[in-house]
Design a protein around this motif. Structure first.
Motif, PDB file in Angstrom:
ATOM      1  N   LYS A 281      57.549  36.909  37.640  1.00  0.00           N
ATOM      2  CA  LYS A 281      57.770  37.369  36.431  1.00  0.00           C
ATOM      3  C   LYS A 281      58.209  35.782  35.617  1.00  0.00           C
ATOM      4  CE  LYS A 281      59.511  42.029  36.855  1.00  0.00           C
ATOM      5  NZ  LYS A 281      60.094  42.891  36.645  1.00  0.00           N
ATOM      6  N   GLU A 282      58.747  34.969  36.142  1.00  0.00           N
ATOM      7  CA  GLU A 282      58.900  33.700  35.007  1.00  0.00           C
ATOM      8  C   GLU A 282      57.659  32.846  35.072  1.00  0.00           C
ATOM      9  OE1 GLU A 282      61.287  33.347  33.441  1.00  0.00           O
ATOM     10  OE2 GLU A 282      62.207  34.617  33.780  1.00  0.00           O
ATOM     11  N   ILE A 283      57.245  32.462  35.890  1.00  0.00           N
ATOM     12  CA  ILE A 283      56.077  31.724  36.005  1.00  0.00           C
ATOM     13  C   ILE A 283      54.740  32.480  35.561  1.00  0.00           C
ATOM     14  CG2 ILE A 283      54.085  30.737  37.747  1.00  0.00           C
ATOM     15  CD1 ILE A 283      56.881  30.412  39.721  1.00  0.00           C
ATOM     16  N   LEU A 284      54.836  33.479  36.123  1.00  0.00           N
ATOM     17  CA  LEU A 284      53.056  34.007  35.480  1.00  0.00           C
ATOM     18  C   LEU A 284      53.087  35.134  34.125  1.00  0.00           C
ATOM     19  CD1 LEU A 284      51.479  35.122  38.589  1.00  0.00           C
ATOM     20  CD2 LEU A 284      51.013  32.755  37.393  1.00  0.00           C
TER      21      LEU A 284
ATOM     22  N   TYR B 121      60.993  27.717  41.080  1.00  0.00           N
ATOM     23  CA  TYR B 121      60.628  28.640  40.951  1.00  0.00           C
ATOM     24  C   TYR B 121      58.953  28.311  41.076  1.00  0.00           C
ATOM     25  CZ  TYR B 121      63.126  32.022  38.313  1.00  0.00           C
ATOM     26  OH  TYR B 121      64.681  32.481  37.778  1.00  0.00           O
ATOM     27  N   PHE B 122      58.523  27.694  41.024  1.00  0.00           N
ATOM     28  CA  PHE B 122      56.974  27.220  41.738  1.00  0.00           C
ATOM     29  C   PHE B 122      57.683  26.083  43.077  1.00  0.00           C
ATOM     30  CE2 PHE B 122      57.381  25.972  36.913  1.00  0.00           C
ATOM     31  CZ  PHE B 122      55.962  26.566  36.621  1.00  0.00           C
ATOM     32  N   ASP B 123      58.578  26.192  43.839  1.00  0.00           N
ATOM     33  CA  ASP B 123      58.687  25.917  45.515  1.00  0.00           C
ATOM     34  C   ASP B 123      58.596  27.659  45.845  1.00  0.00           C
ATOM     35  OD1 ASP B 123      59.111  23.663  44.266  1.00  0.00           O
ATOM     36  OD2 ASP B 123      61.191  23.342  44.207  1.00  0.00           O
ATOM     37  N   ILE B 124      59.145  28.342  45.276  1.00  0.00           N
ATOM     38  CA  ILE B 124      59.072  29.110  45.800  1.00  0.00           C
ATOM     39  C   ILE B 124      57.502  30.058  46.024  1.00  0.00           C
ATOM     40  CG2 ILE B 124      59.426  32.099  45.883  1.00  0.00           C
ATOM     41  CD1 ILE B 124      62.138  31.755  44.507  1.00  0.00           C
ATOM     42  N   LEU B 125      56.351  29.821  45.728  1.00  0.00           N
ATOM     43  CA  LEU B 125      54.954  30.473  45.536  1.00  0.00           C
ATOM     44  C   LEU B 125      54.601  29.064  46.345  1.00  0.00           C
ATOM     45  CD1 LEU B 125      54.279  32.400  42.003  1.00  0.00           C
ATOM     46  CD2 LEU B 125      55.106  32.955  44.774  1.00  0.00           C
TER      47      LEU B 125
ATOM     48  N   TYR C   9      51.623  40.472  48.418  1.00  0.00           N
ATOM     49  CA  TYR C   9      50.961  41.164  47.850  1.00  0.00           C
ATOM     50  C   TYR C   9      51.173  41.602  46.161  1.00  0.00           C
ATOM     51  CZ  TYR C   9      47.495  41.705  51.700  1.00  0.00           C
ATOM     52  OH  TYR C   9      46.671  41.011  52.262  1.00  0.00           O
ATOM     53  N   VAL C  10      50.898  41.351  45.501  1.00  0.00           N
ATOM     54  CA  VAL C  10      51.449  41.197  43.803  1.00  0.00           C
ATOM     55  C   VAL C  10      50.960  42.148  42.965  1.00  0.00           C
ATOM     56  CG1 VAL C  10      52.352  40.695  42.067  1.00  0.00           C
ATOM     57  CG2 VAL C  10      52.797  39.514  43.729  1.00  0.00           C
ATOM     58  N   PHE C  11      51.391  43.320  42.835  1.00  0.00           N
ATOM     59  CA  PHE C  11      50.097  44.295  41.934  1.00  0.00           C
ATOM     60  C   PHE C  11      50.843  44.789  40.814  1.00  0.00           C
ATOM     61  CE2 PHE C  11      50.002  45.819  46.316  1.00  0.00           C
ATOM     62  CZ  PHE C  11      49.076  46.508  46.503  1.00  0.00           C
ATOM     63  N   LEU C  12      49.584  44.300  39.736  1.00  0.00           N
ATOM     64  CA  LEU C  12      49.912  44.701  38.427  1.00  0.00           C
ATOM     65  C   LEU C  12      50.090  45.648  37.507  1.00  0.00           C
ATOM     66  CD1 LEU C  12      48.075  40.949  37.860  1.00  0.00           C
ATOM     67  CD2 LEU C  12      50.717  41.408  38.300  1.00  0.00           C
ATOM     68  N   GLU C  13      51.052  45.539  36.702  1.00  0.00           N
ATOM     69  CA  GLU C  13      50.741  47.016  35.730  1.00  0.00           C
ATOM     70  C   GLU C  13      49.499  46.752  34.521  1.00  0.00           C
ATOM     71  OE1 GLU C  13      52.400  49.714  34.695  1.00  0.00           O
ATOM     72  OE2 GLU C  13      54.072  49.187  37.192  1.00  0.00           O
ATOM     73  N   LYS C  14      48.895  45.913  34.617  1.00  0.00           N
ATOM     74  CA  LYS C  14      48.002  46.101  33.727  1.00  0.00           C
ATOM     75  C   LYS C  14      46.549  45.077  33.871  1.00  0.00           C
ATOM     76  CE  LYS C  14      50.271  46.663  29.817  1.00  0.00           C
ATOM     77  NZ  LYS C  14      51.004  46.148  28.410  1.00  0.00           N
ATOM     78  N   LYS C  15      45.554  45.210  33.458  1.00  0.00           N
ATOM     79  CA  LYS C  15      44.208  44.165  33.414  1.00  0.00           C
ATOM     80  C   LYS C  15      44.254  42.847  33.079  1.00  0.00           C
ATOM     81  CE  LYS C  15      40.545  44.168  36.216  1.00  0.00           C
ATOM     82  NZ  LYS C  15      40.735  44.491  37.924  1.00  0.00           N
ATOM     83  N   VAL C  16      44.594  41.270  34.041  1.00  0.00           N
ATOM     84  CA  VAL C  16      44.970  40.993  33.789  1.00  0.00           C
ATOM     85  C   VAL C  16      43.550  40.025  34.091  1.00  0.00           C
ATOM     86  CG1 VAL C  16      46.825  38.817  33.708  1.00  0.00           C
ATOM     87  CG2 VAL C  16      47.465  40.767  33.836  1.00  0.00           C
ATOM     88  N   ASP C  17      43.315  38.871  33.059  1.00  0.00           N
ATOM     89  CA  ASP C  17      42.155  38.246  33.102  1.00  0.00           C
ATOM     90  C   ASP C  17      42.544  36.700  34.753  1.00  0.00           C
ATOM     91  OD1 ASP C  17      40.038  36.430  33.123  1.00  0.00           O
ATOM     92  OD2 ASP C  17      40.074  36.028  30.910  1.00  0.00           O
ATOM     93  N   LEU C  18      41.772  36.427  35.389  1.00  0.00           N
ATOM     94  CA  LEU C  18      42.891  35.171  35.854  1.00  0.00           C
ATOM     95  C   LEU C  18      42.935  33.942  35.523  1.00  0.00           C
ATOM     96  CD1 LEU C  18      41.018  35.962  39.598  1.00  0.00           C
ATOM     97  CD2 LEU C  18      43.708  35.563  38.802  1.00  0.00           C
ATOM     98  N   SER C  19      41.517  33.689  34.297  1.00  0.00           N
ATOM     99  CA  SER C  19      41.966  32.551  33.459  1.00  0.00           C
ATOM    100  C   SER C  19      42.675  32.327  33.009  1.00  0.00           C
ATOM    101  CB  SER C  19      40.171  32.243  32.806  1.00  0.00           C
ATOM    102  OG  SER C  19      40.133  33.052  32.051  1.00  0.00           O
ATOM    103  N   ASN C  20      43.373  33.294  32.145  1.00  0.00           N
ATOM    104  CA  ASN C  20      45.053  33.196  31.164  1.00  0.00           C
ATOM    105  C   ASN C  20      45.695  32.810  32.598  1.00  0.00           C
ATOM    106  OD1 ASN C  20      42.982  33.119  29.063  1.00  0.00           O
ATOM    107  ND2 ASN C  20      44.100  35.754  29.628  1.00  0.00           N
ATOM    108  N   LEU C  21      46.023  33.552  33.804  1.00  0.00           N
ATOM    109  CA  LEU C  21      46.932  32.839  34.618  1.00  0.00           C
ATOM    110  C   LEU C  21      47.240  32.158  35.228  1.00  0.00           C
ATOM    111  CD1 LEU C  21      47.219  36.382  36.213  1.00  0.00           C
ATOM    112  CD2 LEU C  21      48.846  36.030  34.938  1.00  0.00           C
TER     113      LEU C  21
END
Length: 97
Positions: free
Chosen positions: A48-51, A7-11, A84-96
């Motif tokens: 979905k698996e990585i983040l 999965y890490f090779d895909i992105l 381009y990945v559109f997320l459902e909810k507002k997410v903090d970048l430092s957590n990702l």
């Protein structure tokens, strides 16, 4: 079926630009660079698996190769996909990251 290590090779890498930061603040969108051989469903599963985030939708763009010149030699850059990945909810970048 793809295992977790691939999965890490895909992105390949996130695209970090002024436009990306604006899109993230305004529309909650992440932007990634990937190889051409992966389709939208493989990209969705990898994100979905990585983040571990809920994804609303994904848009995939093909960036064509470009002709470059150094002195008298011509070469072509590699073609790649921009996701381009559109997320459902507002997410903090430092957590990702």
């Amino acid at each position: 079926m793809i295992d977790n290590s691939s999965y890490f090779d895909i992105l390949d890498k996130p695209r970090i630009t002024k436009k990306m930061s604006y899109l993230f603040k305004k529309n909650n969108v992440l932007v990634f660079q990937t190889k051409i051989k992966y389709n939208k469903f493989q990209l969705l599963r990898a994100i979905k698996e990585i983040l571990n985030v809920d994804v609303k939708k994904i848009r995939v763009l093909l960036v064509k190769r470009k002709r470059k010149k150094i002195k008298n030699k011509f070469y072509f850059t590699k073609a790649w996909k921009k996701v381009y990945v559109f997320l459902e909810k507002k997410v903090d970048l430092s957590n990702l990251i």
